[in-house]
Design a protein around this motif. Structure first.
Motif, short mmCIF file in Angstrom:
data_model
loop_
_atom_site.label_atom_id
_atom_site.label_comp_id
_atom_site.label_asym_id
_atom_site.label_seq_id
_atom_site.Cartn_x
_atom_site.Cartn_y
_atom_site.Cartn_z
N THR A 139 -18.06 144.09 113.81
CA THR A 139 -17.08 143.90 112.74
C THR A 139 -16.19 145.13 112.64
N ARG A 140 -15.09 144.95 111.93
CA ARG A 140 -14.17 146.06 111.70
C ARG A 140 -14.03 146.30 110.21
N VAL A 141 -13.92 147.54 109.82
CA VAL A 141 -13.65 147.86 108.42
C VAL A 141 -12.56 148.92 108.35
N GLY A 142 -11.96 149.05 107.20
CA GLY A 142 -10.96 150.09 106.99
C GLY A 142 -9.67 149.80 107.73
N ASP A 143 -8.95 150.87 108.06
CA ASP A 143 -7.63 150.71 108.67
C ASP A 143 -7.68 149.89 109.96
N CYS A 144 -8.74 150.02 110.70
CA CYS A 144 -8.76 149.31 111.99
C CYS A 144 -8.81 147.81 111.78
N ALA A 145 -9.21 147.39 110.55
CA ALA A 145 -9.17 145.96 110.21
C ALA A 145 -7.90 145.60 109.46
N SER A 146 -7.40 146.53 108.66
CA SER A 146 -6.32 146.15 107.74
C SER A 146 -4.92 146.54 108.21
N VAL A 147 -4.83 147.55 109.06
CA VAL A 147 -3.49 147.95 109.51
C VAL A 147 -2.92 146.83 110.37
N VAL A 148 -1.68 146.48 110.11
CA VAL A 148 -1.04 145.49 110.97
C VAL A 148 0.05 146.18 111.79
N ARG A 149 0.17 145.73 113.02
CA ARG A 149 1.25 146.25 113.86
C ARG A 149 2.57 146.00 113.16
N PRO A 150 3.57 146.85 113.37
CA PRO A 150 4.85 146.60 112.73
C PRO A 150 5.43 145.28 113.21
N ASP A 151 6.24 144.70 112.37
CA ASP A 151 6.92 143.47 112.72
C ASP A 151 7.65 143.66 114.06
N PRO A 152 7.44 142.77 115.02
CA PRO A 152 8.03 142.96 116.35
C PRO A 152 9.54 143.14 116.33
N ALA A 153 10.21 142.38 115.48
CA ALA A 153 11.68 142.47 115.45
C ALA A 153 12.11 143.84 114.91
N TYR A 154 11.37 144.34 113.92
CA TYR A 154 11.68 145.65 113.34
C TYR A 154 11.48 146.75 114.39
N LEU A 155 10.35 146.66 115.09
CA LEU A 155 10.07 147.68 116.12
C LEU A 155 11.12 147.61 117.23
N GLN A 156 11.48 146.41 117.60
CA GLN A 156 12.50 146.26 118.64
C GLN A 156 13.85 146.81 118.19
N ALA A 157 14.14 146.65 116.90
CA ALA A 157 15.40 147.20 116.38
C ALA A 157 15.38 148.73 116.51
N TRP A 158 14.26 149.33 116.17
CA TRP A 158 14.12 150.78 116.33
C TRP A 158 14.27 151.19 117.79
N SER A 159 13.53 150.48 118.63
CA SER A 159 13.54 150.82 120.05
C SER A 159 14.95 150.72 120.63
N ALA A 160 15.67 149.68 120.25
CA ALA A 160 17.02 149.49 120.78
C ALA A 160 17.95 150.57 120.24
N ALA A 161 17.80 150.91 118.96
CA ALA A 161 18.68 151.92 118.36
C ALA A 161 18.44 153.28 118.99
N VAL A 162 17.17 153.61 119.19
CA VAL A 162 16.83 154.88 119.83
C VAL A 162 17.34 154.86 121.27
N GLY A 163 17.17 153.71 121.91
CA GLY A 163 17.55 153.58 123.31
C GLY A 163 19.05 153.78 123.54
N ARG A 164 19.86 153.40 122.55
CA ARG A 164 21.30 153.55 122.73
C ARG A 164 21.72 155.01 122.87
N HIS A 165 20.89 155.92 122.38
CA HIS A 165 21.23 157.34 122.47
C HIS A 165 20.37 158.07 123.50
N ALA A 166 19.53 157.32 124.21
CA ALA A 166 18.61 157.99 125.14
C ALA A 166 19.22 157.97 126.55
N PRO A 167 19.58 159.14 127.08
CA PRO A 167 20.11 159.15 128.44
C PRO A 167 19.04 158.72 129.45
N PRO A 168 19.48 158.33 130.65
CA PRO A 168 18.54 157.79 131.65
C PRO A 168 17.37 158.72 131.95
#
Ligand SMILES: Cc1cc2nc3c(=O)[nH]c(=O)nc-3n(C[C@H](O)[C@H](O)[C@H](O)COP(=O)(O)OP(=O)(O)OC[C@H]3O[C@@H](n4cnc5c(N)ncnc54)[C@H](O)[C@@H]3O)c2cc1C
Lengths: 472, 382
Positions: free
Chosen positions: A295-324
């Motif tokens: 079984t799991r208890v605490g954060d390892c049970a209750s923490v949820v991954r960030p919403d995929p669309a939200y994370l992708q928005a971050w990743s794309a925004a960061v990516g626009r300024h990240a040189p190759p």
């Protein structure tokens, strides 16, 4: 007629070295409480916690993204143990309740029989302290392993001073060994806001909250408290770069998502608090789902991954300024361009034909798996075991394929889920059957017969003379 | 290519995009033959991407061709394989050292030069070991390569020649008409062919059974571990002490060995490839072999599934009936030999006979009188 293959694994793996009714991994609040509760019911209980983590592992951001902002205190295990006990008074209670508490002991492997493995005498958990590994049997296993950091890469994210919210909290509250004084926080969800309040409560200046979205993501009650403390909000902003010198970060450049207008924030630490990932590596590596015995208890049970669309928005925004040349995988020095081009590591020549190959050419062959990218580029193959790049690679793959993040598998987690030195992991007391039945390969004598003598009188002589141990 | 469309047929369909099937397809494409490779998953996802990368199999009739080809493979394929020549086998157990000295003499007698190393020479050649190393042998032949890079190199080289690879496209059944294979059934439709190569690893037997062809193979799980990078040794192909493996060009120590587990296989392949605490026995042997590396972290372990034939030798054969089917299983030792196994398969498909070596003793006919309970008789039942 049934024979026994003496070179097969059956009967060779030893039962666990020790057995407890209940084994709890992680001595945070949830794990310690679970251990105390189990002991109160009369169970024999083992509670292990990897803290204090070895100084060299902290230096490679295992298990959290400590980002080089620890003081020298982390190199003193005795002082660290004192501090950890002091930071969690319930540990004393657990010890008094008869719980076998082992600090500085990491759980690195969970082994359970399944369709492709029947050889285990019992389910078991591999644990290791600085000296040796031990296999532990259990009736019930409680994972209270918390959450790990989610990291995105941009220019300078490999500098000391760029760290994760979990790593920050661990250094600050568990270790009292944090070197940060002025922090900027990326993300504005509950995690980010709570991290801001934690920092403020410890007298650490919070120079701002950066959020790609146009609105604060976390609960308004938390947002109000942070706002009341006068923390500036950089909404609709993304990270461009973390700059600094020998001591690491001294300023962070942000850019407005809408018009790319830049601002600089002078801080010694950039805290990535965009999201956290439940630390379920033991389960993932074993291919086991939690159930009645595990079984799991605490954060390892209750923490949820960030919403995929939200994370992708971050990743794309960061990516626009990240040189190759922006690094994606620190351990293996894999740059963004290497990843997108599925190029081999720098120690190999890049033949002309490679120029025509890329992630998109690979994707023409069907949906890619991050493990395939890992094999080709080495991203995720290093000593941090992909902790710093696993989510970044998944985000980049989703972006390149134009699919939502949740459609992309994440790179496989493998046992040991913590780096364990060869000499520590080693089983120095293996079973006699293991020693006796050991062969380099399958121990099939006829496998190694030189072709020319197959079917000649010499063949039998060869088979009996050299046997199966013939791998070259 | 639209997913909804049934892929176009080909002159030759190859089932299995492991090193054997990919090398065969690449060789066929080099001869200008229209070829398509089907795989249930991604190229090299099974044994071909999970092995030790060793390439020194003197026993095989394909070995001379393998030795000729490996040093040229990067150029021939156009992509890196990380192939490096030569191997050193060191030992700390006197009996094993004697054993490998005998192996060395045998290889030398076959024309493959092997030099004995005493303890001092072995320590000089293998800086990670110490005086507990009693000595070893230095193979002036053979070598090792990066399996994952090699698989992809075959795949890309094949595509560069116009060959096609259909990933996530399992062969579900083999269709025959008039005593010949005419197509392969897949979830994406029926893919027509003039000739078929079955190189589906542990699943090959199951695919062929409906054609009343008994390809006897038993599947087993084998495990490896890898450490973080160690200082580079001049010759990375060092093993011994009951292990096989190599130092990668990045410096990691990747080693396997020891017991396997016989497992049941399903037509759609293994559900998972679990590891066991065998990682600890492997770690011990690596630490013993390389005492100076004992503090290096183990960072991963993994398992792969390989099939073995009853005598542990490959089956490479063009069947008599249906006459347009070539079967290929390398019986657990197929990575290193792959440049040559593909050549042999190409020859069987195109010419009916291997052009560069006698491989008649690797035919399926040798198992014509195999006992039905051959697995139990060997203790190989899952
Ligand atoms: C741990 C380990 C270490 C090893 N070390 C070495 C070594 O050092 N040197 C060496 O030479 N060999 C080594 N081997 C053996 C070597 O890996 C294999 O012999 C070789 O990879 C076999 O290649 P293959 O293409 O024949 O089969 P596989 O790699 O098994 O490929 C078969 C392919 O067929 C596909 N397939 C199966 N069924 C279907 C279907 N119905 N439709 C479509 N596709 C299907 C599978 O997905 C798979 O990709 C090792 C193996 C293991 C597991």
């Amino acid at each position: 007629m049934t024979a026994v293959d003496v070179h097969a694994i059956d009967g060779k793996l030893l039962p666990p070295d020790a057995r407890f009714d209940v084994v709890v991994v992680g001595a945070g609040a949830a794990g310690t409480a679970a251990a105390i509760a189990a002991a109160a019911e009369g169970a024999t209980v083992l509670l292990v916690d990897e803290n204090p983590v070895r100084g060299d592992l902290i230096g490679t951001d295992v298990p959290l993204f400590y980002g080089g902002r620890m003081t020298a205190a982390v190199q003193q295990p005795a002082r660290m143990i004192e501090q950890i006990v002091a930071s969690n008074p319930a540990l004393e209670t657990a010890i008094e309740a008869g719980v076998d508490v082992r600090l500085g002991t990491a759980a690195w492997g969970l082994y359970v029989n399944g369709p492709a493995m029947r050889a285990l005498p019992a389910p078991m958990l591999g644990i290791a302290d600085a000296e040796r590994a031990t296999m532990i049997g259990f009736d019930r296993l409680v994972l209270a392993t918390g959450a790990r950091d989610l990291v995105l890469g941009f220019t300078g994210w490999d500098r000391p001073g760029v760290m994760g919210a979990q790593g920050f909290a661990a250094l600050l509250t568990r270790y009292d060994a944090l070197a940060s004084r002025r922090v900027l926080i990326a993300g504005s969800g509950a995690l980010a806001l709570e991290t801001a309040l934690l920092a403020l409560a410890h007298g650490i200046a919070v120079l701002g909250i950066v959020e790609v979205a146009e609105a604060v993501q976390g609960p308004s009650a938390l947002a109000e408290r942070v706002g009341a403390a006068g923390v500036p909000l950089f909404l609709g902003h993304t990270i461009v770069a973390a700059d600094g010198g020998i001591d690491g970060v001294d300023r962070v450049t942000l850019a407005a998502v809408a018009n790319k207008r830049q601002v600089e924030v002078y801080c010694d630490t950039l805290l990535l608090a965009i999201g956290a990932i439940p630390a379920t590596e033991l389960l993932e590596a074993a291919g086991v789902a939690p159930g009645e015995t595990i079984t799991r208890v605490g954060d390892c049970a209750s923490v949820v991954r960030p919403d995929p669309a939200y994370l992708q928005a971050w990743s794309a925004a960061v990516g626009r300024h990240a040189p190759p040349e922006t690094i994606v995988c620190q351990c293996e020095a894999v740059a963004r361009a290497d990843l997108i081009g599925v190029q081999p590591p720098r120690y190999l020549d890049r033949p002309v034909a490679m120029a025509a190959r890329s992630l998109s050419s690979l994707l023409n062959d069907g949906p890619a798996h991050p493990d395939q990218i890992k094999r080709l580029t080495r991203a995720g193959m290093g000593v941090c075991q992909g902790r710093r790049c696993r989510e970044q690679v998944a985000c980049l793959l989703a972006e390149q394929q134009g699919v939502p993040l949740d459609r992309v598998p994440v790179a496989t987690v493998r046992t040991p889920v913590r780096p364990v030195p060869l000499g520590v992991l080693a089983d120095w007391q293996e079973s006699a059957a293991m020693t006796a039945g050991w062969d380099v390969w399958f121990g099939i004598p006829t496998q190694w017969t030189p072709y020319a003598i197959i079917g000649t009188p010499e063949e039998a002589e060869h088979v009996s003379g050299l046997g199966g141990t013939m791998h070259v | 290519m639209s997913e909804a469309d049934t892929p176009r047929g080909a002159s030759v369909v190859v089932i299995g995009a492991g090193v054997t099937g990919l090398s065969a397809a690449w060789w066929l494409a080099r001869s200008g033959i229209d070829v398509v490779v089907l795989d249930k998953g991604i190229v090299g996802w099974e044994a071909s991407g999970r092995n030790g990368g060793g390439a020194s199999h003197y026993q095989s009739p394909l070995f001379a061709e393998e030795q000729r080809l490996w040093p040229q493979m990067d150029d021939l394929l156009g992509y890196p394989t990380e192939y490096v020549r030569e191997r050193i086998i060191i030992q700390r157990d006197p009996a094993l050292l004697d054993h490998y000295r005998a192996v060395g003499r045998m290889c030398s007698a076959m024309g493959y030069r092997v030099d004995d190393l005493d303890s001092r020479q072995a320590q000089a050649a293998v800086p990670l070991t110490d005086e507990t190393c009693l000595g070893g042998i230095h193979l002036r032949f053979g070598g090792h390569a990066n399996p994952q890079r090699t698989v992809q190199a075959y795949a890309w080289a094949l595509q560069d020649l116009g060959g096609r690879i259909l990933q996530h496209c399992p062969a579900l059944a083999i269709a025959t008409a008039g005593g010949r294979v005419v197509a392969v059934e897949t979830p994406r439709g029926r893919i027509a062919c003039d000739a078929l190569v079955v190189a589906a690893g542990p699943q090959s037997g199951m695919l062929l059974a409906p054609l009343k062809i008994d390809l006897p193979v038993a599947a087993a799980r084998a495990e490896m571990i890898v450490t973080e990078p160690a200082p580079m040794m001049a010759i990375g192909g060092v093993d011994g002490n009951g292990l096989y493996g190599r130092q990668t060009l990045r410096g990691n120590l990747a080693f396997g060995g020891g017991p396997h587990e016989w497992i049941a296989t399903a037509p759609d392949g293994p559900a998972d490839r679990p590891v066991s605490p065998l990682a600890r026995n492997l770690a011990r042997r690596v630490a013993e072999m390389f005492p100076k590396a004992a503090r290096l972290n183990v960072i991963r372990s993994w398992a792969g599934i390989v099939e073995n034939t009853p005598d542990g030798r490959p089956i490479l054969d063009r069947l008599r009936d249906p006459g347009n089917v070539t079967v290929a299983t390398m019986s657990g030792v197929g990575f290193g030999l792959s440049p040559a196994s593909g050549h042999a398969i190409r020859d069987l498909v195109v010419d009916g006979v291997c052009s560069f070596a006698d491989i008649a003793k690797l035919g399926l006919a040798r198992f014509a009188t195999l006992e039905p309970d051959w697995r139990e008789r060997r203790g190989w039942a899952a």
